[in-house]
Write a protein that holds these residues in place. Structure first.
Motif, PDB file in Angstrom:
ATOM      1  N   UNK A  36       7.793  99.560  65.892  1.00 14.82           N
ATOM      2  CA  UNK A  36       7.941  98.941  64.581  1.00 14.82           C
ATOM      3  C   UNK A  36       6.656  99.010  63.762  1.00 14.82           C
ATOM      4  N   UNK A  37       5.548  99.261  64.392  1.00 12.89           N
ATOM      5  CA  UNK A  37       4.262  99.271  63.669  1.00 12.89           C
ATOM      6  C   UNK A  37       4.143 100.452  62.733  1.00 12.89           C
ATOM      7  N   UNK A  67      16.874  98.967  62.335  1.00  7.22           N
ATOM      8  CA  UNK A  67      15.847  99.843  62.923  1.00  7.22           C
ATOM      9  C   UNK A  67      15.347  99.280  64.240  1.00  7.22           C
ATOM     10  N   UNK A 102      16.957  97.497  66.356  1.00  7.02           N
ATOM     11  CA  UNK A 102      17.966  97.706  67.391  1.00  7.02           C
ATOM     12  C   UNK A 102      18.020  99.163  67.810  1.00  7.02           C
ATOM     13  N   UNK A 152       9.481  89.378  61.593  1.00  4.59           N
ATOM     14  CA  UNK A 152       8.658  90.540  61.915  1.00  4.59           C
ATOM     15  C   UNK A 152       9.510  91.713  62.391  1.00  4.59           C
ATOM     16  N   UNK A 153      10.595  91.419  63.086  1.00  6.88           N
ATOM     17  CA  UNK A 153      11.435  92.497  63.617  1.00  6.88           C
ATOM     18  C   UNK A 153      12.419  93.031  62.591  1.00  6.88           C
ATOM     19  N   UNK A 154      12.964  92.127  61.806  1.00  7.45           N
ATOM     20  CA  UNK A 154      14.124  92.512  61.013  1.00  7.45           C
ATOM     21  C   UNK A 154      13.776  93.410  59.843  1.00  7.45           C
ATOM     22  N   UNK A 155      12.628  93.159  59.236  1.00  8.38           N
ATOM     23  CA  UNK A 155      12.320  93.932  58.039  1.00  8.38           C
ATOM     24  C   UNK A 155      13.322  93.613  56.958  1.00  8.38           C
ATOM     25  N   UNK A 156      13.621  94.597  56.146  1.00  7.66           N
ATOM     26  CA  UNK A 156      14.574  94.385  55.079  1.00  7.66           C
ATOM     27  C   UNK A 156      15.904  95.071  55.369  1.00  7.66           C
ATOM     28  N   UNK A 157      16.032  95.599  56.583  1.00  9.50           N
ATOM     29  CA  UNK A 157      17.291  96.278  56.898  1.00  9.50           C
ATOM     30  C   UNK A 157      18.155  95.445  57.841  1.00  9.50           C
ATOM     31  N   UNK A 160      15.313  99.569  70.117  1.00  9.61           N
ATOM     32  CA  UNK A 160      15.637  98.930  71.396  1.00  9.61           C
ATOM     33  C   UNK A 160      16.487  99.870  72.254  1.00  9.61           C
ATOM     34  N   UNK A 161      17.411 100.554  71.634  1.00  4.82           N
ATOM     35  CA  UNK A 161      18.251 101.512  72.397  1.00  4.82           C
ATOM     36  C   UNK A 161      17.382 102.608  72.978  1.00  4.82           C
TER      37      UNK A 161
END
Lengths: 167, 688
Positions: A166-167, A103, A105, A94-99, A108-109
């Motif tokens: 991320x949504x 994004x 991270x 769910x977090x990683x996506x395709x990149x 997160x920053x």
């Protein structure tokens, strides 16, 4: 279906970070993550492969990496429960996506900057300086229990913040 | 580090990278070097890039057994007649399918299926060597290789079963026209088959079977059976059907009976019980209300598929319709997919979850494409109560709604939401805005699958057999007449807004339903119980379902009036039925029929229910008969009418008189014995 000519170097450069991060989420130390990332790409490169889309390729690489991770732990006699692995897999997907998580991270920053100074400082001491909880508590002049709560709340805020972005 | 602070592996690893500067290294050079040299990694992990994998001891053992097995098979083969074929006509496609299953390329699978896209010479599959041997080569015996070439979107052409093309709603016909059409088609079928239909059933026989089919119990001898038989009204059968389906006195009973039937069909007899997230009581409650108000079945399907909320009565946000999807909800919604396709579409798609359907043209792609519509939901638990919520926020990897699945060869594939006819949801809707369950419900209701599946199921309920062997795995229909009847009924069902009561009315008033269960010699060609197709030229006797037996027993013995409150009655009913239900585990087809066929009579003969039924002291029918002033033979008549809906024969009356004589004239004892014998006869549990 259009066949995409495979460039191994490009494949590795595009996807290695995502695979490596995924393995770290599963619990690999950095050196093991390096090795299993290598194994993942070697497994891919030695079979016919078609890079159809970033989404599909990312998922395929993660699946391969997961199999290798499980195999490695079976050999070493260490296993985590299936539910743990499944939850982590779903969470990272769910977090990683395709990149590969770039994004997430970045978000997160940004979210770190939204924390209070105390909370951010506590996390920096934890993750950057690798200080113990008692040391963090002493530095911030709070109890250990307070330090624990502070970091837990901060992480919860970060998670919500990242997932919202991320949504 | 203190582990208590490392409680979120996902976030922690990200924080380590962001704050701890533990970023992913660039392994490109290392990987490329290893790839070219084939060397193992520094950690000692074996490099699996070797073309000839090395076998461990276990692998060699397996390889040795396989080689021995191959030699044995070869020997057997050489001894047999080389021309002998052991395969059926369908074997070539199955054999090709099984061979293609060991082919390393998924496109190779599709090349064996009719109408599928053939691999081109440029595609990877065409370059793969064919594996035609029945014994897998040594290389495939080693630990399963990792997933091979991903082909996330397979261009599977739409697979449409016969007669399932979508069309505009047909013109409505009157009830008389529909029934006449059905009668005419079946009659021509009988003529074609050279079958003489059974004689008409008597009024008593017809009345009994109607009550059993519609209300789940036999008629009351005095208040329902006798008046009907005695009536000389020309349209009394139509009136009785309308009464049972619509009259206030019966509608609750009808709704209660059919709420059980539909709940059983959707979640199985064991669904919604202890340990389930769902509430069976809630689902039955939903159906009771829907059936009382004769809600269109299209509306019912939509509500069941799109429901959100809590499942247990008394919860906040209670919505009983959620209990269908909530029961057995798993993270991949595989059970829900199976149930939706079986009940609403008449297709057993669950076979295609792991491999292509063995007898129909359904592939894994079809299964998972349908499954993708049901992945936008999850169960949440709060305070011990489960709630079905929509997972409306699409994950970043599923912007196109794709889900991933694995083929039998270990290949990872992606499937986007796509209906069984190959069409997709509205392309203009952004994935984040698409309510997939709503889209699925709309498609199901518009499709021709649903009315055919439902009509087939209703027909099967009334006759014991549908137009297809399995009501939930319809497939092609061999008889043109049967296909015509089913299609016509289905079209009219849709045209009449999926009115369940109307469909039941057409079936109940058909000529076929009015035939006796006593066949003629020529009608013996109509023997579906022997494996042939059903011609519906006679009524097929069959044991009642357990619920029907219970209701009939309570009705005939008039136990209900002297029993406890409704809750106690319901508990007693559930406890009694539990003796017959066997939970076989739900693979998605948990619709076990709990009939009494083959069950030992012990439960019937010695249970508490039977004890109360045959007691002349505990109230009920027997007590009232014992206390009445009627002659003994009239009392015996009452018993037969109450249990069997018919008068006793002369021989039976003679036997009854003998029982009385042997009991030294004690009527109460004699009636108890006769009543016990009648209630434990095979006929009482038979719907004929």
């Amino acid at each position: 279906m259009r066949e995409t000519e495979l460039d191994p170097v490009r494949l590795i450069q595009l996807y290695q970070a995502g695979v490596w991060r995924y393995l770290r989420v599963l619990g690999c130390e950095a050196s093991l993550a390096d090795d299993l990332t290598q194994e993942t790409f070697l497994a891919i490169l030695n079979r016919p492969f078609e890079d159809v889309s970033p989404t599909a390729t990312s998922a395929y690489l993660r699946k391969t990496a997961l199999h290798l991770y499980i195999s490695h732990h079976r050999r070493t006699g260490r296993m985590r429960t299936e539910a743990d692995i499944e939850n982590l897999d779903q969470g990272w997907t769910a977090w990683a996506g395709s990149d590969g998580g770039d994004a997430a991270l970045d978000h997160l920053r940004d979210c770190l900057n939204e924390l209070t100074d105390r909370a951010r400082r506590a996390l920096e001491m934890r993750f950057r300086d690798e200080r113990s909880r008692s040391e963090i508590a002493a530095e911030l002049e709070i109890t250990e229990h307070g330090a624990k709560n502070l970091m837990q709340r901060a992480k919860q805020q970060l998670r919500e913040c990242v997932e919202h972005k991320l949504q | 580090m203190n582990d208590n602070d490392q409680d979120d592996p996902l976030l922690d690893s990200c924080l380590q990278e962001v704050l701890g500067e533990c970023a992913p290294p660039d392994l490109t050079t290392r990987i490329m070097a290893a790839w070219r040299s084939g060397k193992p990694t520094a950690s000692g992990l074996k490099d699996r890039s070797s073309a000839v994998p090395r076998l461990n001891r276990q692998g060699w053992t397996i390889a040795a057994f396989a080689a021995i097995a191959a030699l044995v098979l070869l020997g057997l083969f050489l001894r047999r007649n080389p021309r002998e074929s052991t395969h059926s006509e369908s074997a070539p496609s199955n054999l090709a399918a099984s061979n293609s299953a060991v082919s390393p390329s998924p496109a190779g699978n599709e090349s064996t299926r009719e109408g599928s896209k053939a691999p081109t010479s440029d595609s990877p599959s065409a370059k793969q060597p064919a594996r035609a041997s029945s014994v897998p080569p040594v290389e495939s015996i080693v630990a399963a290789p990792v997933a091979e070439s991903p082909q996330p979107r397979e261009q599977v052409p739409p697979q449409k079963p016969s007669g399932a093309t979508a069309s505009a709603l047909p013109a409505r016909k009157s009830d008389r026209e529909v029934i006449s059409f059905v009668n005419a088609e079946l009659a021509s079928r009988w003529q074609e088959a050279g079958v003489t239909p059974a004689p008409p059933a008597s009024d008593a026989e017809w009345c009994r079977r109607l009550f059993i089919r519609v209300l789940g119990r036999i008629p009351d001898a005095n208040d329902e059976l006798k008046p009907f038989v005695a009536s000389s009204a020309p349209n009394k059968r139509q009136k009785l059907v309308e009464r049972l389906l619509s009259e206030e006195a019966y509608v609750l009973e009808y709704a209660r009976h059919w709420s059980v039937i539909w709940s059983n069909a959707l979640i199985g007899r064991g669904g919604g019980r202890a340990g389930s997230l769902a509430s069976r009581e809630g689902l039955e409650q939903y159906f009771r209300k829907a059936l009382v108000y004769n809600k269109s079945f299209a509306e019912i399907v939509t509500e069941l598929l799109t429901a959100t909320g809590a499942g247990k009565p008394g919860s906040d946000d209670y919505n009983p319709a959620v209990n269908f999807l909530l029961d057995g909800l798993d993270p991949e919604s595989t059970l829900a997919t199976s149930r939706v396709s079986r009940v609403f579409l008449g297709q057993q798609l669950q076979c295609a979850q792991c491999h292509s359907h063995p007898s129909q043209d359904w592939s894994q792609e079809h299964y998972w494409s349908l499954n993708a519509f049901l992945r936008q939901m999850k169960a949440e638990q709060a305070g011990g109560r489960a709630k079905l919520v929509s997972a409306t926020s699409a994950s970043r990897t599923n912007r196109a709604g794709e889900i991933f699945y694995e083929t039998p060869t270990g290949l990872l594939k992606a499937a986007a939401p796509r209906f069984l006819d190959g069409t997709r949801p509205d392309a203009s809707a952004q994935e984040g805005n698409l309510d997939r369950r709503q889209a699925l419900a709309e498609w199901i209701v518009r499709s021709e699958y649903m009315p055919r599946a439902l009509v087939n199921r209703l027909w099967s309920h009334f006759f014991g057999y549908g137009f297809t062997r399995a009501v939930d795995d319809m497939g092609p229909i061999t008889s043109q007449s049967d296909a015509t009847v089913l299609n016509q009924l289905a079209q009219q069902f849709a045209a009449h807004n999926f009115d369940l009561r109307l469909a039941m009315q057409w079936i109940a008033l058909s000529d076929a339903f009015a035939r006796s269960s006593k066949g003629t010699s020529l009608a013996s060609r109509d023997a579906p119980e022997l494996g042939g197709g059903a011609l519906f030229s006679r009524y097929y006797s069959r044991p009642m379902q357990a619920e029907e037996v219970y209701n009939s027993l309570v009705q005939s013995a008039k136990i209900r009036k002297q029993a406890g409150n409704s809750q106690e009655l319901e508990q007693a009913r559930v406890a009694w039925l539990a003796q017959f239900s066997r939970q076989l585990g739900d693979d998605g087809s948990g619709e076990s029929r709990t009939s009494l066929k083959g069950n030992p009579p012990t439960i019937m003969a010695h249970g508490d229910l039977m004890r109360r039924a045959v007691s002349s002291h505990d109230g009920g029918l027997l007590k009232s008969l014992v206390q009445s002033n009627m002659k003994f033979d009239r009392k015996v008549e009452h018993l037969f009418l109450a249990a069997l809906s018919r008068q006793p024969t002369r021989r039976e009356q003679a036997v009854a008189a003998k029982i009385l004589e042997n009991g030294k004239g004690n009527e109460a004892t004699a009636l108890e014995d006769i009543w016990w014998a009648v209630l434990n006869s095979n006929e009482v549990i038979l719907d004929h």
